[in-house]
Motif scaffolding. Sequence first.
Motif, PDB file in Angstrom:
ATOM      1  N   ILE A 298     -14.096   5.158   0.122  1.00 31.10           N
ATOM      2  CA  ILE A 298     -13.911   5.428  -1.309  1.00 31.10           C
ATOM      3  C   ILE A 298     -12.433   5.318  -1.688  1.00 31.10           C
ATOM      4  O   ILE A 298     -12.086   4.731  -2.713  1.00 31.10           O
ATOM      5  CB  ILE A 298     -14.500   6.804  -1.686  1.00 31.10           C
ATOM      6  CG1 ILE A 298     -16.030   6.761  -1.562  1.00 31.10           C
ATOM      7  CG2 ILE A 298     -14.079   7.223  -3.091  1.00 31.10           C
ATOM      8  CD1 ILE A 298     -16.707   8.118  -1.649  1.00 31.10           C
ATOM      9  N   ALA A 299     -11.565   5.871  -0.850  1.00 29.97           N
ATOM     10  CA  ALA A 299     -10.120   5.785  -1.127  1.00 29.97           C
ATOM     11  C   ALA A 299      -9.674   4.329  -1.190  1.00 29.97           C
ATOM     12  O   ALA A 299      -8.934   3.926  -2.103  1.00 29.97           O
ATOM     13  CB  ALA A 299      -9.330   6.547  -0.070  1.00 29.97           C
ATOM     14  N   LEU A 300     -10.129   3.524  -0.249  1.00 23.37           N
ATOM     15  CA  LEU A 300      -9.753   2.105  -0.247  1.00 23.37           C
ATOM     16  C   LEU A 300     -10.391   1.358  -1.414  1.00 23.37           C
ATOM     17  O   LEU A 300      -9.808   0.404  -1.931  1.00 23.37           O
ATOM     18  CB  LEU A 300     -10.109   1.451   1.088  1.00 23.37           C
ATOM     19  CG  LEU A 300      -9.245   1.885   2.275  1.00 23.37           C
ATOM     20  CD1 LEU A 300      -9.733   1.243   3.571  1.00 23.37           C
ATOM     21  CD2 LEU A 300      -7.775   1.564   2.028  1.00 23.37           C
ATOM     22  N   ALA A 301     -11.574   1.782  -1.852  1.00 22.14           N
ATOM     23  CA  ALA A 301     -12.188   1.165  -3.038  1.00 22.14           C
ATOM     24  C   ALA A 301     -11.293   1.365  -4.261  1.00 22.14           C
ATOM     25  O   ALA A 301     -11.091   0.440  -5.051  1.00 22.14           O
ATOM     26  CB  ALA A 301     -13.573   1.757  -3.286  1.00 22.14           C
ATOM     27  N   PHE A 302     -10.744   2.568  -4.403  1.00 22.70           N
ATOM     28  CA  PHE A 302      -9.819   2.820  -5.513  1.00 22.70           C
ATOM     29  C   PHE A 302      -8.541   1.995  -5.361  1.00 22.70           C
ATOM     30  O   PHE A 302      -8.065   1.393  -6.318  1.00 22.70           O
ATOM     31  CB  PHE A 302      -9.478   4.314  -5.618  1.00 22.70           C
ATOM     32  CG  PHE A 302     -10.473   5.094  -6.418  1.00 22.70           C
ATOM     33  CD1 PHE A 302     -10.307   5.267  -7.794  1.00 22.70           C
ATOM     34  CD2 PHE A 302     -11.581   5.667  -5.812  1.00 22.70           C
ATOM     35  CE1 PHE A 302     -11.224   5.986  -8.540  1.00 22.70           C
ATOM     36  CE2 PHE A 302     -12.505   6.394  -6.545  1.00 22.70           C
ATOM     37  CZ  PHE A 302     -12.330   6.553  -7.915  1.00 22.70           C
ATOM     38  N   VAL A 303      -7.992   1.958  -4.152  1.00 27.76           N
ATOM     39  CA  VAL A 303      -6.758   1.205  -3.910  1.00 27.76           C
ATOM     40  C   VAL A 303      -6.951  -0.268  -4.263  1.00 27.76           C
ATOM     41  O   VAL A 303      -6.161  -0.853  -5.012  1.00 27.76           O
ATOM     42  CB  VAL A 303      -6.284   1.362  -2.446  1.00 27.76           C
ATOM     43  CG1 VAL A 303      -5.181   0.356  -2.115  1.00 27.76           C
ATOM     44  CG2 VAL A 303      -5.809   2.781  -2.185  1.00 27.76           C
ATOM     45  N   PHE A 304      -8.011  -0.879  -3.735  1.00 24.97           N
ATOM     46  CA  PHE A 304      -8.244  -2.301  -4.005  1.00 24.97           C
ATOM     47  C   PHE A 304      -8.669  -2.529  -5.451  1.00 24.97           C
ATOM     48  O   PHE A 304      -8.276  -3.523  -6.067  1.00 24.97           O
ATOM     49  CB  PHE A 304      -9.274  -2.882  -3.026  1.00 24.97           C
ATOM     50  CG  PHE A 304      -8.676  -3.227  -1.695  1.00 24.97           C
ATOM     51  CD1 PHE A 304      -8.157  -4.494  -1.461  1.00 24.97           C
ATOM     52  CD2 PHE A 304      -8.619  -2.286  -0.683  1.00 24.97           C
ATOM     53  CE1 PHE A 304      -7.591  -4.803  -0.234  1.00 24.97           C
ATOM     54  CE2 PHE A 304      -8.060  -2.588   0.547  1.00 24.97           C
ATOM     55  CZ  PHE A 304      -7.538  -3.856   0.770  1.00 24.97           C
ATOM     56  N   GLY A 305      -9.474  -1.624  -5.993  1.00 26.22           N
ATOM     57  CA  GLY A 305      -9.888  -1.750  -7.393  1.00 26.22           C
ATOM     58  C   GLY A 305      -8.693  -1.746  -8.332  1.00 26.22           C
ATOM     59  O   GLY A 305      -8.569  -2.604  -9.215  1.00 26.22           O
ATOM     60  N   TYR A 306      -7.797  -0.797  -8.141  1.00 28.72           N
ATOM     61  CA  TYR A 306      -6.583  -0.731  -8.967  1.00 28.72           C
ATOM     62  C   TYR A 306      -5.644  -1.905  -8.697  1.00 28.72           C
ATOM     63  O   TYR A 306      -4.990  -2.417  -9.594  1.00 28.72           O
ATOM     64  CB  TYR A 306      -5.815   0.565  -8.718  1.00 28.72           C
ATOM     65  CG  TYR A 306      -6.433   1.803  -9.309  1.00 28.72           C
ATOM     66  CD1 TYR A 306      -6.883   1.834 -10.626  1.00 28.72           C
ATOM     67  CD2 TYR A 306      -6.533   2.969  -8.548  1.00 28.72           C
ATOM     68  CE1 TYR A 306      -7.427   2.981 -11.168  1.00 28.72           C
ATOM     69  CE2 TYR A 306      -7.073   4.122  -9.093  1.00 28.72           C
ATOM     70  CZ  TYR A 306      -7.530   4.134 -10.392  1.00 28.72           C
ATOM     71  OH  TYR A 306      -8.056   5.264 -10.931  1.00 28.72           O
ATOM     72  N   SER A 307      -5.548  -2.330  -7.443  1.00 28.59           N
ATOM     73  CA  SER A 307      -4.562  -3.352  -7.089  1.00 28.59           C
ATOM     74  C   SER A 307      -4.825  -4.684  -7.785  1.00 28.59           C
ATOM     75  O   SER A 307      -3.888  -5.388  -8.141  1.00 28.59           O
ATOM     76  CB  SER A 307      -4.486  -3.541  -5.574  1.00 28.59           C
ATOM     77  OG  SER A 307      -5.658  -4.139  -5.075  1.00 28.59           O
ATOM     78  N   PHE A 308      -6.086  -5.038  -7.995  1.00 25.32           N
ATOM     79  CA  PHE A 308      -6.383  -6.305  -8.677  1.00 25.32           C
ATOM     80  C   PHE A 308      -5.759  -6.305 -10.066  1.00 25.32           C
ATOM     81  O   PHE A 308      -5.135  -7.275 -10.479  1.00 25.32           O
ATOM     82  CB  PHE A 308      -7.889  -6.523  -8.774  1.00 25.32           C
ATOM     83  CG  PHE A 308      -8.523  -7.059  -7.520  1.00 25.32           C
ATOM     84  CD1 PHE A 308      -7.917  -6.921  -6.286  1.00 25.32           C
ATOM     85  CD2 PHE A 308      -9.735  -7.702  -7.577  1.00 25.32           C
ATOM     86  CE1 PHE A 308      -8.498  -7.419  -5.138  1.00 25.32           C
ATOM     87  CE2 PHE A 308     -10.334  -8.208  -6.428  1.00 25.32           C
ATOM     88  CZ  PHE A 308      -9.713  -8.069  -5.209  1.00 25.32           C
ATOM     89  N   THR A 309      -5.937  -5.217 -10.800  1.00 28.64           N
ATOM     90  CA  THR A 309      -5.359  -5.120 -12.141  1.00 28.64           C
ATOM     91  C   THR A 309      -3.849  -4.998 -12.064  1.00 28.64           C
ATOM     92  O   THR A 309      -3.125  -5.636 -12.827  1.00 28.64           O
ATOM     93  CB  THR A 309      -5.959  -3.919 -12.897  1.00 28.64           C
ATOM     94  OG1 THR A 309      -7.361  -4.127 -13.026  1.00 28.64           O
ATOM     95  CG2 THR A 309      -5.337  -3.756 -14.275  1.00 28.64           C
ATOM     96  N   LEU A 310      -3.368  -4.192 -11.144  1.00 31.45           N
ATOM     97  CA  LEU A 310      -1.929  -3.981 -10.985  1.00 31.45           C
ATOM     98  C   LEU A 310      -1.203  -5.302 -10.751  1.00 31.45           C
ATOM     99  O   LEU A 310      -0.198  -5.601 -11.412  1.00 31.45           O
ATOM    100  CB  LEU A 310      -1.672  -3.006  -9.831  1.00 31.45           C
ATOM    101  CG  LEU A 310      -0.232  -2.606  -9.581  1.00 31.45           C
ATOM    102  CD1 LEU A 310       0.310  -1.783 -10.736  1.00 31.45           C
ATOM    103  CD2 LEU A 310      -0.129  -1.817  -8.285  1.00 31.45           C
ATOM    104  N   PHE A 311      -1.712  -6.113  -9.840  1.00 32.82           N
ATOM    105  CA  PHE A 311      -1.065  -7.394  -9.556  1.00 32.82           C
ATOM    106  C   PHE A 311      -1.118  -8.326 -10.765  1.00 32.82           C
ATOM    107  O   PHE A 311      -0.151  -9.031 -11.044  1.00 32.82           O
ATOM    108  CB  PHE A 311      -1.675  -8.068  -8.328  1.00 32.82           C
ATOM    109  CG  PHE A 311      -1.391  -7.337  -7.043  1.00 32.82           C
ATOM    110  CD1 PHE A 311      -0.126  -6.845  -6.767  1.00 32.82           C
ATOM    111  CD2 PHE A 311      -2.398  -7.138  -6.108  1.00 32.82           C
ATOM    112  CE1 PHE A 311       0.137  -6.162  -5.580  1.00 32.82           C
ATOM    113  CE2 PHE A 311      -2.139  -6.458  -4.924  1.00 32.82           C
ATOM    114  CZ  PHE A 311      -0.876  -5.977  -4.658  1.00 32.82           C
ATOM    115  N   ALA A 312      -2.234  -8.326 -11.477  1.00 30.45           N
ATOM    116  CA  ALA A 312      -2.368  -9.211 -12.642  1.00 30.45           C
ATOM    117  C   ALA A 312      -1.376  -8.842 -13.745  1.00 30.45           C
ATOM    118  O   ALA A 312      -0.721  -9.721 -14.316  1.00 30.45           O
ATOM    119  CB  ALA A 312      -3.789  -9.161 -13.185  1.00 30.45           C
TER     120      ALA A 312
END
Length: 173
Positions: free
Chosen positions: A73-87
């Motif tokens: 779950i923690a990694l789901a949040f990290v990767f979920g946020y990172s896609f938007t963050l990088f964009a």
Amino acid sequence: MDHATHHTGTAHDHAAHETHPDQGGRRPGTATWGAAAKATLHCLTGCAIGEILGMVIGTALMWGNVPTMILAIALAFVFGYSFTLFAVRKAGLDFKSAVKVALAADTVSIVVMELVDNGIIALVPGAMDAHLSDTLFWTSLWGGFAIAFLLTTPVNKWMIGRGKGHAVVHAYH
């Protein structure tokens, strides 16, 4: 200019100012199912990568169900946020502002998705104890993702229609 022409022009002007259609001809505050599905798929992709990675790591380290699920779950949040963050960083936003946009854009979507897909896995008999090599593991995981997508898309549509969620990201595209 006669009164009728002036009045018609004024009514037209008022109507134009009230609707302010976007490039697709839609009124502001409306969201299409396509936009909601795209936002949900964006979120699901990050969540799926994080969850699968977390489960693989937890299984490889021979952790129990609870620590593995917490990591997933923690990694789901990290990767979920990172896609938007990088964009949005690529669009020129500074890091602090980009984090704020990612949190605003993705939090509700990720929370709903995680509750649904992990709830499905918890409810499927034997899924929590299935191994990565078991069909039950993958069918319950992908089934949970599919149901989460179906239930999260209307949430994202509602949020985008109110200028929330992924609607905040569109200013940076």
